[in-house]
Write a protein that holds these residues in place. Structure first.
Motif, short mmCIF file in Angstrom:
data_model
loop_
_atom_site.label_atom_id
_atom_site.label_comp_id
_atom_site.label_asym_id
_atom_site.label_seq_id
_atom_site.Cartn_x
_atom_site.Cartn_y
_atom_site.Cartn_z
N SER A 185 8.96 66.77 103.05
CA SER A 185 8.59 67.29 101.73
C SER A 185 7.68 68.52 101.80
O SER A 185 7.66 69.32 100.86
CB SER A 185 7.89 66.19 100.91
N MET A 187 7.88 70.86 104.24
CA MET A 187 8.51 71.95 104.98
C MET A 187 8.59 73.25 104.17
O MET A 187 8.37 74.34 104.73
CB MET A 187 9.91 71.54 105.47
N PRO A 188 8.89 73.20 102.86
CA PRO A 188 8.88 74.45 102.08
C PRO A 188 7.52 75.13 102.08
O PRO A 188 7.42 76.37 102.12
CB PRO A 188 9.27 73.99 100.67
N ASP A 189 6.44 74.34 102.04
CA ASP A 189 5.09 74.90 102.07
C ASP A 189 4.81 75.55 103.43
O ASP A 189 4.16 76.60 103.51
CB ASP A 189 4.04 73.81 101.80
N ARG A 191 7.08 76.80 105.41
CA ARG A 191 7.92 78.00 105.47
C ARG A 191 7.23 79.19 104.79
O ARG A 191 7.32 80.32 105.26
CB ARG A 191 9.26 77.70 104.80
N LYS A 192 6.54 78.93 103.71
CA LYS A 192 5.84 80.00 102.99
C LYS A 192 4.73 80.64 103.85
O LYS A 192 4.35 81.78 103.63
CB LYS A 192 5.23 79.46 101.70
N GLU A 289 16.66 76.06 108.47
CA GLU A 289 15.52 75.71 107.62
C GLU A 289 14.72 76.96 107.29
O GLU A 289 14.17 77.09 106.18
CB GLU A 289 14.63 74.69 108.33
N PRO A 292 18.44 79.63 105.07
CA PRO A 292 19.63 78.81 104.85
C PRO A 292 20.92 79.53 105.27
O PRO A 292 21.07 80.73 105.09
CB PRO A 292 19.61 78.57 103.34
N ASN A 317 13.89 85.98 99.59
CA ASN A 317 13.92 84.63 100.14
C ASN A 317 12.55 84.13 100.62
O ASN A 317 12.46 83.08 101.26
CB ASN A 317 14.92 84.57 101.30
N ARG A 318 11.51 84.92 100.30
CA ARG A 318 10.12 84.53 100.59
C ARG A 318 9.95 84.12 102.05
O ARG A 318 9.45 83.05 102.37
CB ARG A 318 9.69 83.41 99.65
N ILE A 319 10.41 85.03 102.91
CA ILE A 319 10.32 84.82 104.35
C ILE A 319 9.85 86.11 105.00
O ILE A 319 10.08 87.21 104.46
CB ILE A 319 11.70 84.38 104.93
#
Length: 350
Positions: A185, A187-189, A191-192, A289, A292, A317-319
């Motif tokens: 849950s 992982m998105p945080d 990734r940011k 991840e 995508p 894509n906020r990467i």
């Protein structure tokens, strides 16, 4: 009789045999007189069974030699057997110790400095918390999921040394119970955080992982280990170790996500460590991840890999742009010497 390089252990049975020979007494007759089976007497003479205090008393009665004499012979024999085993183990461990990057480990402060080969063995045993270095071959001790660049015999030992230090340091990190669903849950945080500087994300990253039972440890690169990262279970926590040598941000994040992928995909704690398929699966998980698959596929189809295009795609894509560049290079879309100005170089303090 048992031998090692410098010790000979002679069982008390050799003296019993001498006594019988002096008396012209057969083992069969002796067995009757001492009230034991012939088989047991044979084992006693050959040192295959222990000469107990009770047997020593019987020997005093039958052979007329004090029980304390026999007890003393047995004690000396048993002590020498222990010393022989220790000497053989030391000889074997000295050969094994030569293959460890001992000097570099000592320079890093992981083990004491010494030139004495026996002291090296003792220090390495204490470091690895085993009575014999040969035990490191046991898969119960070395269940490690790791990402390496190459494999050699010495690199395997360097890997064990590196992961042991990660284990030692992780003991000082407080974590909550292991929570795989919780890790997924957040992982998105995580990734940011690719958009932040190490000084801004390191503490946050460690805290977020600790909340889900994962202790993150940064360690110096150990020469010869070819190591990027490693993951394993230690007690009630999962330890993720990453090399902190200067590296491009894309490699740092790919290695981290690769290790977290091992956790989420259930590779950690397997007997015998990870398989080649596990490593490939963790690579794919890490790759997709971070960016995508379908999203990256559409970007590639545009065939526009200019600086502006990469920055635009990364922003949408906020990467971090460097991660996009690394993916393009790895998949052969651009040469490895292209767009490197978009990569950020990390220096993480351990």
């Amino acid at each position: 009789m048992v031998r090692s390089r410098s010790i000979i252990a002679t069982p008390p049975g050799a003296t019993i045999k001498e006594q019988l020979n002096d008396r012209g007494m057969s083992q069969k007759e002796f067995a009757v007189r001492i009230d034991m089976t012939e088989k047991h007497v044979s084992k006693l003479i050959n040192g295959e069974v222990q000469l107990t205090p009770e047997v020593a008393v019987r020997l005093e009665i039958v052979l007329g030699v004090p029980a304390r004499f026999w007890n003393n012979l047995e004690a000396i024999y048993r002590e020498k057997l222990i010393k022989i085993a220790a000497e053989k183990a030391m000889d074997a461990d000295e050969n094994l110790a030569r293959q460890f990057p001992y000097s570099e480990m000592a320079k890093l402060g992981w083990i004491p400095q010494t030139r004495n080969s026996k002291e090296k063995v003792i220090n390495l045993r204490k470091y690895f918390e085993v009575v014999s270095l040969s035990l490191l071959e046991n898969t119960q001790i070395t269940r490690i999921a790791c990402r390496r660049l190459a494999v050699t015999d010495k690199s395997d030992l360097a890997l064990l040394a590196w992961t042991q230090e990660a284990k030692i340091q992780a003991r000082g990190i407080e974590t909550k119970p292991i929570n795989i669903k919780g890790l997924i849950s957040v992982m998105p945080d995580i990734r940011k955080m690719t958009l932040k500087k190490p000084k801004d994300f390191c503490f946050e990253l460690k805290s977020l992982l600790a909340e889900n039972g994962v202790a993150l440890v940064f360690l110096p690169h150990l020469k010869g280990s070819f190591l990027q990262g490693a993951t394993f279970i230690d007690g009630n926590k999962i330890v993720v170790g990453l090399t902190a040598r200067g590296k491009d941000a894309d490699k740092f994040w790919f290695s981290l996500f690769h290790e977290l992928g091992h956790i989420i995909l259930g590779h950690v704690g397997k007997n015998g460590g990870t398989t080649e398929q596990d490593e490939q699966d963790a690579d794919v998980w890490s790759r997709d991840e971070l960016i995508p698959l379908e999203t990256f596929k559409m970007f590639k189809e545009e065939q526009n890999f200019s600086v502006a295009s990469v920055k635009r795609f990364a922003k949408e894509n906020r990467i971090a742009p460097g991660i996009v560049v690394g993916r393009l290079q790895n998949e052969g879309c651009i040469e490895y010497n292209m767009l490197n100005e978009l990569k950020e170089h990390y220096v993480i303090t351990v």
